[in-house]
Structures are given as C-alpha cells and as structure tokens.
Design a protein around this motif. Structure first.
Motif, PDB file in Angstrom:
ATOM      1  N   ARG A 130       0.683  -1.186   0.154  1.00  0.00           N
ATOM      2  CA  ARG A 130       0.112   0.062   0.017  1.00  0.00           C
ATOM      3  C   ARG A 130       0.784   1.218  -0.064  1.00  0.00           C
ATOM      4  NH1 ARG A 130      -3.305  -0.845   4.138  1.00  0.00           N
ATOM      5  NH2 ARG A 130      -5.196  -1.007   2.978  1.00  0.00           N
ATOM      6  N   SER A 131       1.826   1.141   0.849  1.00  0.00           N
ATOM      7  CA  SER A 131       2.726   2.432   0.962  1.00  0.00           C
ATOM      8  C   SER A 131       3.472   2.679  -0.318  1.00  0.00           C
ATOM      9  CB  SER A 131       3.937   2.269   2.028  1.00  0.00           C
ATOM     10  OG  SER A 131       3.150   2.068   3.371  1.00  0.00           O
ATOM     11  N   SER A 132       3.802   1.540  -1.030  1.00  0.00           N
ATOM     12  CA  SER A 132       4.647   2.057  -2.359  1.00  0.00           C
ATOM     13  C   SER A 132       3.480   2.566  -3.359  1.00  0.00           C
ATOM     14  CB  SER A 132       5.037   0.510  -2.907  1.00  0.00           C
ATOM     15  OG  SER A 132       4.137  -0.423  -3.106  1.00  0.00           O
ATOM     16  N   LEU A 133       2.476   2.146  -3.330  1.00  0.00           N
ATOM     17  CA  LEU A 133       1.126   2.348  -4.225  1.00  0.00           C
ATOM     18  C   LEU A 133       1.179   4.151  -4.005  1.00  0.00           C
ATOM     19  CD1 LEU A 133      -1.071  -0.164  -5.007  1.00  0.00           C
ATOM     20  CD2 LEU A 133       0.911   0.551  -6.389  1.00  0.00           C
ATOM     21  N   GLU A 134       1.085   4.260  -2.659  1.00  0.00           N
ATOM     22  CA  GLU A 134       0.914   5.902  -2.157  1.00  0.00           C
ATOM     23  C   GLU A 134       2.163   6.669  -2.835  1.00  0.00           C
ATOM     24  OE1 GLU A 134      -1.484   5.260   2.086  1.00  0.00           O
ATOM     25  OE2 GLU A 134       0.525   5.361   1.881  1.00  0.00           O
ATOM     26  N   PHE A 135       3.474   5.975  -2.889  1.00  0.00           N
ATOM     27  CA  PHE A 135       4.462   6.692  -3.244  1.00  0.00           C
ATOM     28  C   PHE A 135       4.594   7.025  -4.648  1.00  0.00           C
ATOM     29  CE2 PHE A 135       9.047   7.697  -2.853  1.00  0.00           C
ATOM     30  CZ  PHE A 135       8.990   8.596  -1.902  1.00  0.00           C
ATOM     31  N   ALA A 136       3.822   5.895  -5.299  1.00  0.00           N
ATOM     32  CA  ALA A 136       3.759   6.042  -6.666  1.00  0.00           C
ATOM     33  C   ALA A 136       3.022   7.081  -7.352  1.00  0.00           C
ATOM     34  CB  ALA A 136       3.572   4.627  -7.389  1.00  0.00           C
ATOM     35  N   LEU A 137       2.007   7.542  -6.359  1.00  0.00           N
ATOM     36  CA  LEU A 137       1.320   8.729  -6.785  1.00  0.00           C
ATOM     37  C   LEU A 137       2.036   9.778  -6.304  1.00  0.00           C
ATOM     38  CD1 LEU A 137      -2.346   7.174  -5.631  1.00  0.00           C
ATOM     39  CD2 LEU A 137      -1.609   7.824  -8.104  1.00  0.00           C
TER      40      LEU A 137
ATOM     41  N   THR B 223       3.528   7.656 -14.554  1.00  0.00           N
ATOM     42  CA  THR B 223       2.614   7.028 -13.474  1.00  0.00           C
ATOM     43  C   THR B 223       2.428   5.587 -13.443  1.00  0.00           C
ATOM     44  OG1 THR B 223       1.661   9.346 -13.234  1.00  0.00           O
ATOM     45  CG2 THR B 223       0.758   7.408 -11.995  1.00  0.00           C
ATOM     46  N   LEU B 224       2.129   5.008 -14.593  1.00  0.00           N
ATOM     47  CA  LEU B 224       1.732   3.712 -14.670  1.00  0.00           C
ATOM     48  C   LEU B 224       2.977   2.918 -14.406  1.00  0.00           C
ATOM     49  CD1 LEU B 224      -0.396   1.470 -15.474  1.00  0.00           C
ATOM     50  CD2 LEU B 224       0.714   1.898 -17.801  1.00  0.00           C
ATOM     51  N   VAL B 225       3.997   3.324 -15.014  1.00  0.00           N
ATOM     52  CA  VAL B 225       5.430   2.713 -14.732  1.00  0.00           C
ATOM     53  C   VAL B 225       5.771   2.588 -13.099  1.00  0.00           C
ATOM     54  CG1 VAL B 225       7.650   2.687 -14.984  1.00  0.00           C
ATOM     55  CG2 VAL B 225       6.380   3.231 -16.937  1.00  0.00           C
ATOM     56  N   LEU B 226       5.319   3.567 -12.525  1.00  0.00           N
ATOM     57  CA  LEU B 226       5.665   3.713 -11.198  1.00  0.00           C
ATOM     58  C   LEU B 226       4.749   2.732 -10.409  1.00  0.00           C
ATOM     59  CD1 LEU B 226       6.000   7.579 -10.274  1.00  0.00           C
ATOM     60  CD2 LEU B 226       7.930   6.104 -10.704  1.00  0.00           C
TER      61      LEU B 226
ATOM     62  N   ILE C  94      -4.276   4.064 -22.104  1.00  0.00           N
ATOM     63  CA  ILE C  94      -2.877   4.873 -22.126  1.00  0.00           C
ATOM     64  C   ILE C  94      -2.078   4.200 -23.316  1.00  0.00           C
ATOM     65  CG2 ILE C  94      -0.466   5.092 -21.016  1.00  0.00           C
ATOM     66  CD1 ILE C  94      -2.126   4.739 -18.376  1.00  0.00           C
ATOM     67  N   LYS C  95      -1.365   5.227 -24.148  1.00  0.00           N
ATOM     68  CA  LYS C  95      -0.942   4.593 -25.395  1.00  0.00           C
ATOM     69  C   LYS C  95       0.594   4.423 -25.313  1.00  0.00           C
ATOM     70  CE  LYS C  95      -4.151   7.420 -28.159  1.00  0.00           C
ATOM     71  NZ  LYS C  95      -5.076   7.701 -26.843  1.00  0.00           N
ATOM     72  N   GLU C  96       1.019   3.566 -26.251  1.00  0.00           N
ATOM     73  CA  GLU C  96       2.365   3.441 -26.510  1.00  0.00           C
ATOM     74  C   GLU C  96       2.772   2.751 -25.158  1.00  0.00           C
ATOM     75  OE1 GLU C  96       4.434   6.929 -27.419  1.00  0.00           O
ATOM     76  OE2 GLU C  96       3.334   7.462 -28.985  1.00  0.00           O
ATOM     77  N   ILE C  97       2.345   1.694 -24.650  1.00  0.00           N
ATOM     78  CA  ILE C  97       2.728   0.925 -23.397  1.00  0.00           C
ATOM     79  C   ILE C  97       3.643  -0.198 -24.056  1.00  0.00           C
ATOM     80  CG2 ILE C  97       2.036  -0.455 -21.505  1.00  0.00           C
ATOM     81  CD1 ILE C  97      -0.617   0.885 -21.772  1.00  0.00           C
ATOM     82  N   PRO C  98       4.724  -0.326 -23.506  1.00  0.00           N
ATOM     83  CA  PRO C  98       5.759  -1.262 -23.917  1.00  0.00           C
ATOM     84  C   PRO C  98       5.343  -2.739 -23.344  1.00  0.00           C
ATOM     85  CG  PRO C  98       7.168   0.568 -23.160  1.00  0.00           C
ATOM     86  CD  PRO C  98       5.573   0.801 -22.479  1.00  0.00           C
ATOM     87  N   ASP C  99       5.791  -3.949 -24.122  1.00  0.00           N
ATOM     88  CA  ASP C  99       5.699  -4.981 -23.371  1.00  0.00           C
ATOM     89  C   ASP C  99       6.520  -5.789 -22.796  1.00  0.00           C
ATOM     90  OD1 ASP C  99       3.173  -4.808 -24.812  1.00  0.00           O
ATOM     91  OD2 ASP C  99       4.025  -5.353 -26.935  1.00  0.00           O
ATOM     92  N   THR C 100       7.421  -5.085 -22.332  1.00  0.00           N
ATOM     93  CA  THR C 100       8.631  -5.683 -21.415  1.00  0.00           C
ATOM     94  C   THR C 100       8.951  -4.644 -20.293  1.00  0.00           C
ATOM     95  OG1 THR C 100      10.770  -4.737 -22.525  1.00  0.00           O
ATOM     96  CG2 THR C 100       9.636  -6.652 -23.474  1.00  0.00           C
TER      97      THR C 100
END
Length: 370
Positions: free
Chosen positions: A76-83, A173-176, A214-220
């Motif tokens: 949970r804390s890591s997702l909060e930090f991702a935001l 943000t998605l990457v985070l 979200i566009k251009e999301i890589p696959d790796t």
C-alpha cells in the motif's frame, strides 16, 4: 528434607527451561515453514515464470497474494509513493495546484484514489475471502465483483478525462505502479520478490494501463524502466508547485502516526527519494546518519516478521463483498483521518464532488423537460 526440596526446585526449573527452549525452537520452525509456504506453493504450481505474463487469472492470484497477504503494508505504501513521486514533475504539480483538489481536499482525494484502485485490484481476494466463510456463493455474486472492477476503471477514466493530462505523464505514473512496489519490497520487506511475482505485478498493471487507454505501453519490464529513467532525466525538475502538492500529502500520510512523529516523517522522506527528486522538491537529500537509522529500523522490522510472525490466513482488504442496505460499500477499516466514507460509497460517486453523477430528474428540469 530441605536438600530434597532444593533439588526438586532445581530440577523443575531445568525442566521449565528445557521446555521453554523447545517451544521457542518449535515456534521458530513453524514460522519458518509457514512464512515461505505461499512462495514455495506458487513455485511448484507455476514452474514456468512466463505463464504469469500470458494468463490474467494467474497474474491476479499471485498479485493478490503479494499485495493483500505477504506485504500489505509496504505494498500500500509503495502505491501511495507511486502517486507521490509525480509531484516532482512540474507538468503534474502545476495542474494539481490549479485544481486545488490536493491542496484543499487532500484526505478526500487520497481516499477516493485508494478505494478506486482497491476496487480495481481486489475482486479475486474478495471472492476468496468470502468463499472461506460461504462456499456456496452464487455465480452472480462472483460476477458482480468483476463488474465492480470494470465500473471502477470506467470511473477512473471519467475523472482523468476532465483534466489535460499528457500520455507521457500517464505512462510514467503507470510505470511507477510497477517499479515502486518492486523497489520497496525488494529493498525493505522480509523477503525479495520471486520472478513470478514481478511478472504478476507487470501483467496486472499493463492490463490496467491498456484499459485506461494509455498509449505506447511497452511489452517488457526493461522497456518500462527505460521510460522511467528517460522521463526522470528530462521532466523531474524544480518548481515551487512541486512542494505545494507534496507538503499537504505528507501531512495527510502523517495522520496515521502520533503527532510527535510528523517531523520524523519529513526527515525520512529523503531516504525514499532519489537525489534528483529531492532537488525537484527543494529539500535536502538524506544525511548518512538518517539513512543509517532508517535502514536499521527497516531491517529490524524485516527480521522480526521473517522469523517471529506467522503469515496471514485471510486477505487484508478494505473493500467489502456486499453493499449495505443503501447500496453502498462501507470499508472494513479506515486508513486515513478523518474517516471519509463511514456511511459507505458508490463507485460512480468516488471523486471530486463537482464530478458527481447528475440526477437524471434534476438534469431534465434544468433542460426544461418534464
């Protein structure tokens, strides 16, 4: 007679010591076995790590175990930090300052975000928890849990559609949401992630990002890390708006702690950030002493959990399986203060009040219809 009594007491004490030592060793063995039981079962069940990337159901099963059983606090804390970390980007912080949502309604915005994300990622663990109590739940009730997930993604897209957010900011943000849980757990939890667990985190958020358009999301995953590095090298820079977003968020998160701990939280923050991010917020980087204190405390916590704490049997969830009589979902417990949704929430009503769904009757009246 006295000698016999003393010898008896000495023997009793020795027996108690031996018995206590045996119980302690037995407990440590039981903890060790059960602590790694979930991990070992997963490895036996899915010997090919790549199957996680190909199968949504397997990914959700493993992801739920990571986030709601094995590491719920730091997950949970890591997702909060991702935001939190995007606040170091002026394109994000200036937009948030202009809306004043995080400045004036930080607790409400944080709770809305927490609940929307929980509704998205919690169908599987909600169903599993309920099956333990009620093995005969209907297929209709199970389907409803997944419908809540889709409704939450729809609501998230509706809210984001109100603001001019660039695809680059969305993608970062998605990457985070993948990179931060992996970093937090591998750095500070009681064990590191297995490759299957890393793949599960990646697969789940890749799918969510796709549904968020979200566009251009890589696959790796390697490409995701490249995006993170490139974005931070070019977009993470100082602006006064950065700290204007960060400061109320830190105060909000500090509400979980005793008041005297808030200054400590400010001191710990740089330990969680890169030097470039500290500069972007206009704060000092972490001192050697503070880094040592922080890492020591985290290490002690990790060792305590690994060797002395039995694992959870149930998933740690806030979102309930059933709504109340009013059709609202009342969280099982509240993380933030003040508690926001004590009377429950509807998914379609999460978010700023100005974006609440309009009553069809009221809308018709405004348009002059009857």
């Amino acid at each position: 007679m006295l000698l016999e009594v003393l010898m008896f007491e000495a023997g009793l004490q020795q027996s108690l010591l031996i018995g206590s030592a045996f119980l302690i060793v037995a407990y440590l063995i039981v903890v060790r076995y059960n602590r790694y039981k979930l991990l070992n079962e997963m490895i036996r069940k899915y010997p090919d790590p790549n199957i996680v990337l190909k199968n949504h159901d397997i990914a959700m099963e493993i992801y739920s175990n990571i986030f709601r059983k094995e590491f719920p606090l730091f997950a949970r804390s890591s997702l909060e930090f991702a935001l939190f970390k995007p606040f170091a980007t002026p394109s994000v912080s200036k937009l948030l300052v202009s809306t004043r949502e995080f400045l004036d309604h930080c607790s409400r915005r944080a709770e809305d975000t927490e609940l929307i994300l929980s509704e998205i990622i919690d169908p599987y663990p909600r169903i599993q928890n309920e099956l333990r109590n009620n093995p005969n739940i209907s297929g209709k009730e199970i389907t409803k849990q997944y419908e809540r997930r889709e409704a939450s993604i729809k609501r998230l897209n509706e809210l984001h559609g109100k603001y001019p957010i660039s695809n680059e900011d969305y993608l970062y943000t998605l990457v985070l949401f993948v990179a931060e849980p992996i970093r937090w757990i591998n750095s500070w939890e009681w064990r590191k992630l297995d490759i299957r667990e890393v793949n599960a985190i990646f697969r789940v958020w890749h799918e969510i990002g796709t549904k968020m358009n979200i566009k251009e999301i890589p696959d790796t995953l390697d490409e995701w890390y490249e995006i993170q590095k490139a974005y931070e090298n070019t977009s993470v820079t100082y602006h006064p708006a950065n700290w204007r977003c960060a400061d109320p968020t830190i105060k909000h998160l500090g509400q979980r702690l005793p008041k005297f701990m808030l200054p400590v939280l400010y001191k710990i923050l740089p330990c969680l950030l890169e030097d470039s991010e500290c500069k972007a917020f206009g704060i000092d980087t972490a001192s050697t002493v503070m880094n040592f204190i922080f890492n020591s405390l985290i290490t002690v916590r990790a060792l305590f959990i690994r060797y002395l704490c039995l694992p959870r049997n149930m998933y740690d969830l806030r979102t309930p399986f059933y709504p109340n009589k009013e059709g609202k979902y009342v969280p099982h417990y509240f993380v933030y203060k003040p508690a926001i949704y004590t009377e429950g929430y509807r998914i379609e009503e999460l978010g700023p009040e100005k974006f609440m769904p309009k009553c069809p009757f009221s809308a018709a009246l405004k348009e002059g219809k009857h």
